[in-house]
Design an enzyme around this catalytic site. Sequence first.
Site, PDB file in Angstrom:
ATOM      1  CG  MET A  79      -1.932  -1.129   1.396  1.00 44.60           C
ATOM      2  SD  MET A  79      -2.933  -1.081   2.683  1.00 44.60           S
ATOM      3  CE  MET A  79      -4.001   0.320   2.406  1.00 44.60           C
ATOM      4  CG  HIS A  80       0.710   3.180   2.580  1.00 42.03           C
ATOM      5  ND1 HIS A  80      -0.547   3.655   2.772  1.00 42.03           N
ATOM      6  CD2 HIS A  80       0.966   2.430   3.441  1.00 42.03           C
ATOM      7  CE1 HIS A  80      -1.036   3.117   3.710  1.00 42.03           C
ATOM      8  NE2 HIS A  80      -0.136   2.251   4.183  1.00 42.03           N
ATOM      9  CG  ASP A 236      -0.187  -5.381   2.165  1.00 41.30           C
ATOM     10  OD1 ASP A 236      -1.029  -4.381   2.568  1.00 41.30           O
ATOM     11  OD2 ASP A 236       1.033  -4.910   2.152  1.00 41.30           O
TER      12      ASP A 236
END
Length: 486
Positions: A79-80, A236
């Site tokens: 992520m991110h 995830d």
Amino acid sequence: MFIGLDFGTSAVKALLVDGDQHVVGSATVPLSVQRPLPGHSEQDPHAWWQAMLDAIDALGRADAGALSSVEGIGLSGQMHGAVLLDQAGAVLRPAILWNDVRSAAESAALEAAFPALRQVTGNLAMPGFTAPKLMWVRKHEPEVFARLRTVLLPKAYIRYRLTGEMIEEMSDASGTLWLDVGARDWSDAALAATGLSRDFMPRLVEGNAQAGTLRPELAARWHMTRRPILAGGAGDNAAGAIGLSAIHPGDAFVSLGTSGVLFAVTDRFRPYPQAAVHAFCHALPDTWHQMGVTLSAADSLTWWAGVTGHDEAALLAEVGMPAAPSTALFLPYLGGERTPHNDGKIRGAFAGLSHDTGRRLLTQAVLEGVAFSLRDCLDALAASGTRIGTADVIGGGSRSRAWIGIIAAALNLPLHRLSAGETGGAFGAARLARMAVTGEAPEAVCTPPVRAETIVPDPALVEAYASHIARYRALNTKIAEVVRAV
């Protein structure tokens, strides 16, 4: 047949799953991380793409017939990360990853610019999130920001390459600080605070919704009889939850991957940013979750293996299941920490060393330090009103029964080892692909996992760890200003 793809930090994993939810093929292609400066963490998005091609090619070499009958593809991933594209869809710079901590000043500036951020997005502004990364680029790389036309998360970039469409789903979008998590929509105010608008964002869908169709040339490459549908997919941890059937309020799991996560499903949006708890959308409609995150979980053991020159399995075997705590303490803050500290500059430390402290005790201290950090996450979730009675364990670290035993004692919770703990994210992505293709209800697809073993906390170790956890927290307080990045 369905494919689940998981784009992790260290590898791309591909699973081929049949209609009975049996894994009939798997492939893993490693990735590397570039750290051009202290606190920086980047990857080339083209490396993800090539690794994905290699992984699916490997599935085809192993079973061309099975690959040819694939109907759906699901995506999961780290992520991110910020993937920046120009007007033509070309990558402008390496992706800035989730564990990059360069944007601490921008995180503070974002909170000042948008005081309602925590209430709207459910989270503190942290360097790990996507929005502060874009503020850093705007300040330090203005020529890149001027050419920017779209921001995508890692798996959304892969979807774009697979389908030609720019689409993101709710769980991953929750980690950008641009999503109104309660409303499950982009926040115009949050975007404006970073100099952006909806025009820079992909279209939003739910994780089990249809989100594009595979390009014809790729279907031909893999000799597929039809062009598979892509699902929205999941970040995830949300994908891991789908793989574990953690879809009802109260369901929980521990992820022992590069980072460590304590994940709990909630029935509504329940932000608790004061303890750096993440409140995100789940990958299913009208469902949310909370997470406590420690940035260096299995990564701490990997680091220690590199320092000692021993592989991780040998170090774990040397420790075994301890009867008492290590005499040493370890703070696992190799690249900053999230829950509950929200501190990108705090760093790790060993303490309590003596002439008798050898490699085995230091390895044990590393394992315990990660467990104590997860206990911080548990206590933060409890302070928000979320109670956890038991949890599954997934991720590479779940292969170690001893480490799970240490964590069970530190959390004072029964933990379940699974038969396929390392494939949770990719398997969850395949389940989302199936739902997108068939329209089946989540309860029909998300059947419970096979639990290989339940590890009950050792009462003696629970009691002994209580004082060690207190010492661990005292160490945090006393040396936090000393062990900091310069």
